[in-house]
Design a protein around this motif. Structure first.
Motif, PDB file in Angstrom:
ATOM      1  N   TYR A   1       0.879  -1.446   0.082  1.00  0.00           N
ATOM      2  CA  TYR A   1       0.035  -0.041  -0.208  1.00  0.00           C
ATOM      3  C   TYR A   1       0.863   1.341  -0.072  1.00  0.00           C
ATOM      4  O   TYR A   1       2.165   1.133   0.117  1.00  0.00           O
ATOM      5  CB  TYR A   1      -0.925  -0.154   0.950  1.00  0.00           C
ATOM      6  CG  TYR A   1      -0.011   0.216   2.634  1.00  0.00           C
ATOM      7  CD1 TYR A   1      -0.056   1.300   3.352  1.00  0.00           C
ATOM      8  CD2 TYR A   1       0.633  -0.820   2.970  1.00  0.00           C
ATOM      9  CE1 TYR A   1       0.679   1.644   4.496  1.00  0.00           C
ATOM     10  CE2 TYR A   1       1.331  -0.574   4.276  1.00  0.00           C
ATOM     11  CZ  TYR A   1       1.377   0.716   4.928  1.00  0.00           C
ATOM     12  OH  TYR A   1       1.954   0.715   6.061  1.00  0.00           O
ATOM     13  N   ASP A   2       0.225   2.432  -0.193  1.00  0.00           N
ATOM     14  CA  ASP A   2       0.752   3.727  -0.448  1.00  0.00           C
ATOM     15  C   ASP A   2       0.874   4.232   1.142  1.00  0.00           C
ATOM     16  O   ASP A   2       0.201   4.728   1.831  1.00  0.00           O
ATOM     17  CB  ASP A   2       0.010   4.786  -1.056  1.00  0.00           C
ATOM     18  CG  ASP A   2       0.466   6.112  -0.996  1.00  0.00           C
ATOM     19  OD1 ASP A   2       1.712   6.085  -0.321  1.00  0.00           O
ATOM     20  OD2 ASP A   2      -0.077   7.080  -1.967  1.00  0.00           O
ATOM     21  N   ASP A   3       2.339   3.847   1.791  1.00  0.00           N
ATOM     22  CA  ASP A   3       2.386   4.261   3.055  1.00  0.00           C
ATOM     23  C   ASP A   3       2.648   6.006   3.254  1.00  0.00           C
ATOM     24  O   ASP A   3       2.936   6.221   4.312  1.00  0.00           O
ATOM     25  CB  ASP A   3       3.628   3.669   3.530  1.00  0.00           C
ATOM     26  CG  ASP A   3       4.939   3.578   2.948  1.00  0.00           C
ATOM     27  OD1 ASP A   3       4.994   3.864   1.564  1.00  0.00           O
ATOM     28  OD2 ASP A   3       5.866   3.298   3.186  1.00  0.00           O
ATOM     29  N   ASP A   4       2.378   6.670   1.866  1.00  0.00           N
ATOM     30  CA  ASP A   4       2.213   8.160   2.261  1.00  0.00           C
ATOM     31  C   ASP A   4       0.691   8.666   2.538  1.00  0.00           C
ATOM     32  O   ASP A   4       0.804   9.926   2.786  1.00  0.00           O
ATOM     33  CB  ASP A   4       2.870   8.567   1.112  1.00  0.00           C
ATOM     34  CG  ASP A   4       4.253   9.373   1.289  1.00  0.00           C
ATOM     35  OD1 ASP A   4       4.730   9.431   2.422  1.00  0.00           O
ATOM     36  OD2 ASP A   4       4.873   9.858   0.416  1.00  0.00           O
ATOM     37  N   CYS A   5      -0.020   7.683   2.582  1.00  0.00           N
ATOM     38  CA  CYS A   5      -1.470   8.187   2.345  1.00  0.00           C
ATOM     39  C   CYS A   5      -1.984   7.684   3.863  1.00  0.00           C
ATOM     40  O   CYS A   5      -1.913   6.443   4.320  1.00  0.00           O
ATOM     41  CB  CYS A   5      -2.091   7.350   1.301  1.00  0.00           C
ATOM     42  SG  CYS A   5      -3.666   7.281   1.534  1.00  0.00           S
TER      43      CYS A   5
ATOM     44  N   CYS B   1      -4.926   5.171   3.407  1.00  0.00           N
ATOM     45  CA  CYS B   1      -4.399   3.893   3.145  1.00  0.00           C
ATOM     46  C   CYS B   1      -4.016   3.261   4.466  1.00  0.00           C
ATOM     47  O   CYS B   1      -4.083   1.896   4.374  1.00  0.00           O
ATOM     48  CB  CYS B   1      -3.272   3.914   2.032  1.00  0.00           C
ATOM     49  SG  CYS B   1      -3.916   4.947   0.582  1.00  0.00           S
TER      50      CYS B   1
ATOM     51  N   GLY C   1       4.764  -1.241   2.659  1.00  0.00           N
ATOM     52  CA  GLY C   1       4.522  -0.020   2.211  1.00  0.00           C
ATOM     53  C   GLY C   1       5.297   0.521   0.878  1.00  0.00           C
ATOM     54  O   GLY C   1       6.516  -0.289   0.765  1.00  0.00           O
ATOM     55  N   PHE C   2       4.969   1.188  -0.166  1.00  0.00           N
ATOM     56  CA  PHE C   2       5.536   1.316  -1.301  1.00  0.00           C
ATOM     57  C   PHE C   2       7.104   1.783  -1.100  1.00  0.00           C
ATOM     58  O   PHE C   2       7.991   1.383  -1.831  1.00  0.00           O
ATOM     59  CB  PHE C   2       4.974   2.469  -2.082  1.00  0.00           C
ATOM     60  CG  PHE C   2       3.533   1.958  -2.696  1.00  0.00           C
ATOM     61  CD1 PHE C   2       3.011   0.590  -2.886  1.00  0.00           C
ATOM     62  CD2 PHE C   2       2.753   2.959  -3.185  1.00  0.00           C
ATOM     63  CE1 PHE C   2       1.766   0.352  -3.317  1.00  0.00           C
ATOM     64  CE2 PHE C   2       1.640   2.717  -3.560  1.00  0.00           C
ATOM     65  CZ  PHE C   2       1.071   1.412  -3.550  1.00  0.00           C
ATOM     66  N   SER C   3       7.041   2.262  -0.122  1.00  0.00           N
ATOM     67  CA  SER C   3       8.488   3.023   0.179  1.00  0.00           C
ATOM     68  C   SER C   3       9.520   1.977   0.667  1.00  0.00           C
ATOM     69  O   SER C   3      10.748   2.401   0.611  1.00  0.00           O
ATOM     70  CB  SER C   3       8.494   4.184   1.110  1.00  0.00           C
ATOM     71  OG  SER C   3       8.113   3.799   2.384  1.00  0.00           O
TER      72      SER C   3
ATOM     73  N   GLU D   1       1.495   1.946  -8.051  1.00  0.00           N
ATOM     74  CA  GLU D   1       1.316   3.065  -7.298  1.00  0.00           C
ATOM     75  C   GLU D   1      -0.006   3.439  -7.228  1.00  0.00           C
ATOM     76  O   GLU D   1      -0.613   4.574  -6.620  1.00  0.00           O
ATOM     77  CB  GLU D   1       2.092   4.317  -7.304  1.00  0.00           C
ATOM     78  CG  GLU D   1       3.549   3.574  -6.905  1.00  0.00           C
ATOM     79  CD  GLU D   1       4.602   4.786  -7.452  1.00  0.00           C
ATOM     80  OE1 GLU D   1       4.763   5.271  -8.496  1.00  0.00           O
ATOM     81  OE2 GLU D   1       5.433   5.159  -6.608  1.00  0.00           O
ATOM     82  N   GLU D   2      -1.035   3.019  -8.090  1.00  0.00           N
ATOM     83  CA  GLU D   2      -2.197   3.337  -8.375  1.00  0.00           C
ATOM     84  C   GLU D   2      -3.291   2.925  -7.321  1.00  0.00           C
ATOM     85  O   GLU D   2      -4.539   3.302  -7.131  1.00  0.00           O
ATOM     86  CB  GLU D   2      -2.801   3.038  -9.619  1.00  0.00           C
ATOM     87  CG  GLU D   2      -2.169   3.811 -10.779  1.00  0.00           C
ATOM     88  CD  GLU D   2      -2.347   5.387 -10.656  1.00  0.00           C
ATOM     89  OE1 GLU D   2      -3.571   5.774 -10.629  1.00  0.00           O
ATOM     90  OE2 GLU D   2      -1.488   6.043 -10.858  1.00  0.00           O
ATOM     91  N   CYS D   3      -2.888   1.649  -6.517  1.00  0.00           N
ATOM     92  CA  CYS D   3      -3.860   1.197  -5.614  1.00  0.00           C
ATOM     93  C   CYS D   3      -2.955   0.168  -4.853  1.00  0.00           C
ATOM     94  O   CYS D   3      -2.039  -0.055  -4.934  1.00  0.00           O
ATOM     95  CB  CYS D   3      -5.040   0.387  -6.417  1.00  0.00           C
ATOM     96  SG  CYS D   3      -4.231  -1.022  -7.338  1.00  0.00           S
TER      97      CYS D   3
END
Length: 120
Positions: free
Chosen positions: A8-12, A15, A32-34, A49-51
């Motif tokens: 998942y997007d760990d900047d969100c 999310c 997380g993506f990062s 990175e879209e979902c």
């Protein structure tokens, strides 16, 4: 079988809230993506990175299908609705449109959801 990974997007904030809730309900590894490695990235679609994604030993579920799989695996409220709807025509299209509608408004949902940190 290894523990399924929720990517998942760990900047969100929203999310992170959703993944934290999934971890409370079921057994998953949050990634997380990062912090994902090249091996995991190679299994994801190019537009990863879209979902969010649920990655198992045998499959990769993305976007609405990932949410559906998480709900099924956790027994989250309403999971039976998706089980019943699966046989309906155009269900996958409707599921993905609903996911995209929600994802496109995650800034709003993030304001409504309490930001939580993931367990380490």
């Amino acid at each position: 079988m290894s523990v399924p990974r929720l990517v998942y997007d760990d900047d969100c904030g929203f999310c992170t809230f959703c993944v934290s809730h999934a971890l409370d309900l079921g057994e998953f590894e949050a990634v997380g993506f990062s912090s994902m490695g090249d091996d995991l990235r190679a299994r994801l679609p190019a537009d990863y990175e879209e979902c969010m994604h649920l990655v198992t030993d045998d499959a990769v579920y993305s976007c609405g299908e990932a949410v559906e799989q998480v709900a099924r695996r956790t027994g989250a409220a309403g999971w039976w609705l998706t089980a019943g709807a699966k046989g309906l025509p155009k269900y996958p299209t409707a599921r993905e449109k609903l996911y995209r509608w929600a994802a496109d408004r995650r800034g709003l949902w993030g304001k409504l959801a309490r930001r939580e940190s993931l367990p380490e």
